[in-house]
Design an enzyme around this catalytic site. Structure first.
Site, mmCIF file in Angstrom:
data_model
loop_
_atom_site.group_PDB
_atom_site.id
_atom_site.type_symbol
_atom_site.label_atom_id
_atom_site.label_comp_id
_atom_site.label_asym_id
_atom_site.label_seq_id
_atom_site.Cartn_x
_atom_site.Cartn_y
_atom_site.Cartn_z
ATOM 1 N N ASP A 104 0.850 -1.177 0.000
ATOM 2 C CA ASP A 104 0.000 0.000 0.000
ATOM 3 C C ASP A 104 0.890 1.233 0.000
ATOM 4 O O ASP A 104 1.668 1.440 0.929
ATOM 5 C CB ASP A 104 -0.882 -0.021 1.262
ATOM 6 C CG ASP A 104 -1.688 1.264 1.406
ATOM 7 O OD1 ASP A 104 -1.880 1.966 0.396
ATOM 8 O OD2 ASP A 104 -2.123 1.558 2.537
ATOM 9 N N ASP A 106 0.624 5.193 -0.080
ATOM 10 C CA ASP A 106 -0.348 6.252 0.071
ATOM 11 C C ASP A 106 0.377 7.550 0.353
ATOM 12 O O ASP A 106 1.293 7.580 1.164
ATOM 13 C CB ASP A 106 -1.267 5.895 1.254
ATOM 14 C CG ASP A 106 -2.534 6.703 1.213
ATOM 15 O OD1 ASP A 106 -2.429 7.945 1.212
ATOM 16 O OD2 ASP A 106 -3.621 6.104 1.168
ATOM 17 N N ASP A 320 3.339 0.937 3.293
ATOM 18 C CA ASP A 320 2.736 0.930 4.614
ATOM 19 C C ASP A 320 2.837 -0.479 5.196
ATOM 20 O O ASP A 320 2.238 -1.408 4.674
ATOM 21 C CB ASP A 320 1.279 1.372 4.500
ATOM 22 C CG ASP A 320 0.653 1.544 5.856
ATOM 23 O OD1 ASP A 320 1.399 1.787 6.829
ATOM 24 O OD2 ASP A 320 -0.574 1.418 5.965
#
Lengths: 414, 324
Positions: A104, A106, A320
């Site tokens: 992930d 972001d 992440d």
């Protein structure tokens, strides 16, 4: 008389039912593929009434699609894990089989400067908007909710990191093949990278943490990458070495070449900084790229390790951690809608060319909305909208939904 | 063939598992018993020079261990077998052959340098805590991890250990009657071993995090480097002697007295001149080792637990006196 609170509430209710209706119509007209082996996955949905429905399972695609069309959920998730009994509510009874490896990336975690310009914090008590750097509201309250906005800088940085993750780490170091990687826009400010490779799916949390640590350079020690004293001469990895060895050589070279004077003085000391300037001039600094590290006499290996740590982590990837290490994670359902933006969680084939503000739009036509307060410029498709302040405007529906979902607009009165 | 010296190779086990009990010699049965007892006492086993005897006694030893059904013994025995195998493997010319036989995908890159697929590496190196085994400190080439011969041997040792541990974890219902006598003898040996461990007691008022680590060690679990450091620095901080701390670790299945002594001496400051204090409560939390209870309120380091608790007990005594 109707009180202000009640007006607010009924406005909110109208926005919710509008969004639910428009989400339903999207799902009625779209057939989503859903994940592989759909019958082994757990699904979860957050409705517009903010009710979380978990431990849902579907026999097939059709069942999932009719659920989506019926409910029009605000957020839709599925489990990266495959289960024997995905509908069971207790984890021990689900029968975990394996899980996709997911990364992930972001913008929220990239610590970007632009966040301080466009994000804000809304006060739960008085509703006032405060700058992102605020720790408490002007009214004194400490309960602030972050309100994130999207800008091209956030989106580009997240894209750059995603490309780096894929090119440098997944394809190069990990030897994963392109066809085993699926990239999705997260629906807001990031990307999800799914690796679908049988050998990796059975890895547990601990093993996945090693993968994350590799990408983020946590625990990296240059001594294990060939940095050593040989016949009184300091030698180390060269730029063309595979994996982190080569990366260490490149990053130290970059650090010594481009860093700010004060940073370099701090770590090298004044005298060595003078030497460094000469080394830069003569080009001898490039010798690091060939594995000759003996640039400064008497600079200990530990100090070099510190240089790697300070300058080095810049070449590390960013992802992440919990998303990758949690083998029971729920993640956004591909092709579903993000309830905070109205964007599609769309599959990305060509990251370089992908433009989320164009390629992830879900709606056609125009919609009238009333913009509450101040909204700065934003781009949807090729067009720039705003700035607006307390005004009724007609916008492309994707832009209208974007404002409504963020709570920056309401529906105009009849 | 040289590979015959490794009794755990599936094809050897398969071949000799079928021997009828009546054909086993008393010598072979005795060797099996000795094998288990040696693993308990010394943490290694000795291979009989005759390879058939080696395989047969290994198979019987596994049956004995499985039938006793003791978690500590299972761990200690499989580690002893794996350690012994490692002694031979680290200089094994045909290491690729051994790897293939036990189902680990190792390839030779150049002379003396080998590769293993990333996922296989992650699974096998999981239990090795040393920094040099962290993936980020390895050379990765296109999904393959670069290894020396010795490192391949170390990973194979892990594979062997986990495979044997799995095998001896099956339930054995009917133990052959001729093994029964040995079983009680071995059990006795096992109890002796367990008792010799951690004799030194420390008084109550120990924080829950430390109790948990001690319990894990005593039950024969392998604890992480951080846990070892925490408990050692804590016990030293509480005034325990180096010997007492070492005796706690002696129940670890992979106990190595020399290494342990060095580490404990280091933490106690006798080597380095610097005595380490235990990690702060904050750090313990980061490591996931904190198991807070009532008594932890207001303390920042596990060492404060005792003092604060004593204070509280005194105060509540005074109060109850006043009230009473």
């Amino acid at each position: 008389m109707i009180g202000r609170e009640e007006v607010k509430n009924s406005q909110r209710e109208r926005v919710k039912s509008f969004l639910r209706a428009i989400f339903k119509s999207y799902y009625s007209n779209t057939s989503i593929d859903g994940p592989m082996e759909i019958e082994r996955r757990e699904f979860a949905f957050l409705t517009f009434d903010e009710i979380m429905k978990r431990h849902i399972s579907f026999r097939d695609r059709d069942e999932m699609n009719s659920f989506l069309a019926r409910e029009g959920p605000m957020h839709s998730y599925y489990s990266t894990a495959y289960y024997l009994y995905p509908w069971e509510s207790e984890m021990e009874r689900k029968g975990w089989l394996k899980a996709e490896v997911v990364f992930d990336i972001d913008a929220d975690h990239l610590e970007l400067e632009c966040k301080y310009h466009h994000d804000s914090k809304t006060c739960k008590e008085c509703g006032r908007e405060n700058p992102y750097s605020a720790e408490r509201c002007t009214c004194g309250s400490k309960s602030l909710v972050e309100k994130v906005r999207i800008c091209d800088n956030c989106l580009n940085k997240a894209k750059e990191e995603t490309i780096k993750l894929i090119e440098e780490f997944l394809l190069n170091d990990f030897g994963i093949e392109k066809r085993e990687i699926e990239v999705y826009f997260s629906g807001r400010r990031g990307y999800h990278v799914h690796v679908i490779k049988e050998e990796l799916m059975s890895l547990g949390s601990e093993e996945r943490r090693e993968i994350v640590d590799y990408i983020t350079a946590r625990g990296l020690n240059p001594k294990y990458h060939g940095l050593r004293v040989e016949n009184n001469v300091l030698v180390g990895p060269k730029a063309s070495d595979p994996g982190w060895s080569g990366r260490i050589s490149r990053l130290v070279w970059k650090f010594l070449k481009n860093s700010k004077e004060e940073d370099l003085k701090k770590i090298l000391g004044k005298k060595r900084f003078e030497i460094l300037l000469k080394l830069r001039e003569s080009g001898r600094i490039d010798r690091i790229l060939d594995g000759f590290w003996d640039l400064f006499t008497g600079l200990s290996i530990d100090k070099w390790c510190e240089i790697v740590r300070t300058g080095g982590i810049k070449l590390a990837g960013k992802t992440d951690e919990p998303v990758t290490t949690d083998v029971k994670r729920l993640i956004r359902l591909p092709e579903s809608l993000h309830g905070g933006t109205g964007f599609r969680v769309v599959r990305v084939e060509d990251l370089d060319k992908f433009d989320p503000l164009k390629d992830a739009l879900a709606f056609q036509g125009e919609t009238e909305v009333y913009v509450k307060g101040r909204v700065s410029e934003f781009r949807i498709g090729e067009e720039i909208f705003g700035p607006y302040e307390d005004v009724e405007v007609e916008l492309p529906t994707s832009a209208a939904v974007f404002l409504l979902a963020r709570g920056d607009a309401v529906l105009p009165r009849f | 063939m040289t590979l015959f010296k490794y009794p755990f190779l599936p094809k050897l086990v398969e071949k000799y598992s079928g021997i009828p009990i009546s054909e086993l010699s008393a010598r072979e049965i005795n060797l099996a018993k000795e094998r288990v007892i040696e693993s308990i006492r010394r943490g290694v086993v000795s291979y009989p020079s005759d390879y058939e005897e080696n395989v047969v006694s290994y198979i019987l030893a596994m049956i004995i261990v499985a039938s006793i059904g003791d978690q500590y013994l299972r761990r200690r025995y499989s580690l002893a077998e794996a350690k012994t195998a490692y002694r031979y493997l680290k200089d094994e010319e045909d290491i690729l052959e051994v790897a293939r036989e036990i189902g680990v995908d190792v390839k030779e890159r150049n002379r003396g340098s080998f590769t293993i697929p990333l996922w296989e590496y992650l699974k096998l190196s999981k239990t090795i805590r040393d920094e040099r085994w962290k993936l980020v400190n390895r050379t990765l080439i296109n999904g393959n991890v670069l290894l020396s011969r010795r490192e391949v041997a170390r990973l194979l040792m892990e594979k062997i250990r986990s495979e044997i541990e799995e095998r001896v974890s099956v339930k054995v219902e009917n133990i052959p009657s001729f093994l029964e006598n040995w079983v009680s003898e071995i059990k006795l040996e096992l109890e002796k071993r367990k008792k010799s461990e951690f004799k030194g007691r420390i008084g109550g008022r120990i924080p829950p995090c430390m109790i948990r680590i001690m319990e894990r060690i005593k039950s024969g679990e392998n604890v992480s480097h951080q846990e070892r450091f925490a408990i050692t620095s804590y016990l030293i901080g509480r005034g325990k002697s180096v010997e007492e701390v070492i005796s706690l670790f002696s129940s670890s299945p992979d106990f190595d007295e020399k290494k342990t002594r060095y580490q404990v001496l280091h933490i106690s400051g006798e080597i380095s001149g610097k005595r380490y204090s235990p990690p702060s409560c904050d750090k313990m939390r980061t490591f996931g080792l904190c198991y807070m209870d009532e008594g932890c309120k207001g303390i920042r380091n596990p060492l404060q637990y005792r003092g604060v608790k004593i204070d509280r007990e005194r105060r509540s005594k005074k109060q109850s006196k006043r009230e009473g």
